[in-house]
Design a protein around this motif. Structure first.
Motif, short mmCIF file in Angstrom:
data_model
loop_
_atom_site.label_atom_id
_atom_site.label_comp_id
_atom_site.label_asym_id
_atom_site.label_seq_id
_atom_site.Cartn_x
_atom_site.Cartn_y
_atom_site.Cartn_z
N MET A 83 0.84 -1.19 0.00
CA MET A 83 0.00 0.00 0.00
C MET A 83 0.88 1.24 0.00
O MET A 83 1.76 1.37 0.87
CB MET A 83 -0.92 0.00 1.23
N SER A 84 0.66 2.10 -0.95
CA SER A 84 1.44 3.33 -1.03
C SER A 84 0.50 4.52 -1.19
O SER A 84 -0.69 4.35 -1.42
CB SER A 84 2.44 3.27 -2.19
N SER A 85 1.07 5.71 -1.05
CA SER A 85 0.27 6.95 -1.12
C SER A 85 -0.96 6.84 -0.24
O SER A 85 -2.08 7.19 -0.65
CB SER A 85 -0.13 7.24 -2.57
N LEU A 86 -0.76 6.35 0.96
CA LEU A 86 -1.88 6.11 1.86
C LEU A 86 -2.59 7.40 2.24
O LEU A 86 -1.95 8.46 2.39
CB LEU A 86 -1.40 5.37 3.10
N LYS A 87 -3.89 7.27 2.41
CA LYS A 87 -4.75 8.41 2.76
C LYS A 87 -5.46 8.11 4.07
O LYS A 87 -5.65 6.93 4.41
CB LYS A 87 -5.79 8.62 1.66
N PRO A 88 -5.88 9.13 4.77
CA PRO A 88 -6.62 8.88 6.03
C PRO A 88 -7.84 7.98 5.82
O PRO A 88 -8.18 7.18 6.70
CB PRO A 88 -7.03 10.29 6.46
N GLU A 89 -8.46 8.06 4.67
CA GLU A 89 -9.63 7.22 4.41
C GLU A 89 -9.28 5.75 4.19
O GLU A 89 -10.18 4.91 4.07
CB GLU A 89 -10.44 7.74 3.21
N ASP A 90 -8.01 5.42 4.14
CA ASP A 90 -7.59 4.02 4.08
C ASP A 90 -7.55 3.38 5.48
O ASP A 90 -7.32 2.17 5.60
CB ASP A 90 -6.19 3.89 3.45
N THR A 91 -7.75 4.18 6.50
CA THR A 91 -7.74 3.68 7.87
C THR A 91 -8.85 2.65 8.06
O THR A 91 -10.02 2.92 7.77
CB THR A 91 -7.93 4.83 8.87
N ALA A 92 -8.48 1.46 8.50
CA ALA A 92 -9.44 0.37 8.66
C ALA A 92 -8.71 -0.84 9.23
O ALA A 92 -7.48 -0.87 9.31
CB ALA A 92 -10.06 -0.01 7.32
N VAL A 93 -9.48 -1.84 9.60
CA VAL A 93 -8.92 -3.16 9.87
C VAL A 93 -8.93 -3.93 8.55
O VAL A 93 -9.96 -3.99 7.88
CB VAL A 93 -9.74 -3.92 10.93
N TYR A 94 -7.78 -4.45 8.19
CA TYR A 94 -7.62 -5.17 6.94
C TYR A 94 -7.61 -6.67 7.20
O TYR A 94 -6.90 -7.15 8.09
CB TYR A 94 -6.33 -4.75 6.24
N TYR A 95 -8.38 -7.40 6.40
CA TYR A 95 -8.50 -8.84 6.53
C TYR A 95 -8.15 -9.52 5.21
O TYR A 95 -8.41 -8.98 4.13
CB TYR A 95 -9.93 -9.23 6.87
N CYS A 96 -7.61 -10.72 5.30
CA CYS A 96 -7.51 -11.56 4.11
C CYS A 96 -8.46 -12.74 4.29
O CYS A 96 -8.77 -13.13 5.43
CB CYS A 96 -6.08 -12.02 3.85
#
Length: 121
Positions: A83-96
């Motif tokens: 993940m690059s150029s991350l934005k505040p709206e990318d804030t989350a719990v990430y699951y696979c």
């Protein structure tokens, strides 16, 4: 026993980068696609990306296209989400999650525990 373990989350500044890992056990990535999903507080879970077996074709949500890259290492039975150029709206719990076959589009009931990604302004 099927198990998925995510790692690599953390706190990063806006514009920064992180790489998440999803270590699979109990099955081979050579037979099943893997999807990445995320859920932010108060929002529904959304699909982020997916990688199929065979030709390794990938899909991305419009919101992350050009910024996120999914890949896998069959020898390590691990899928990555760069993940690059991350934005505040990318804030989350990430699951696979394991897909129900070699192609993307139908996640199974096997999910990891999630890893928190927080992007500060």
């Amino acid at each position: 026993q099927v198990q998925l373990v995510e790692s690599g989350g953390g706190l990063v500044q806006s514009g920064g980068s992180l790489t998440l890992s999803c270590k699979a056990s109990g099955f081979s990535l050579g037979y099943f696609a893997i999807g990445w999903f995320r859920q932010a507080p108060g929002k529904e879970r959304e699909g982020v990306s997916c990688i199929s077996t065979g030709d390794g074709s990938t899909t991305y949500a419009d919101s992350v296209k050009g910024r996120f890259t999914v890949s896998k290492d069959n020898a390590k039975n691990t899928v990555y989400l760069q993940m690059s150029s991350l934005k505040p709206e990318d804030t989350a719990v990430y699951y696979c999650a394991v897909e129900n076959g070699p192609r993307c589009g139908s996640p199974s009931s096997y999910w990891g525990q999630g890893t928190q990604v927080t992007v500060s302004t």
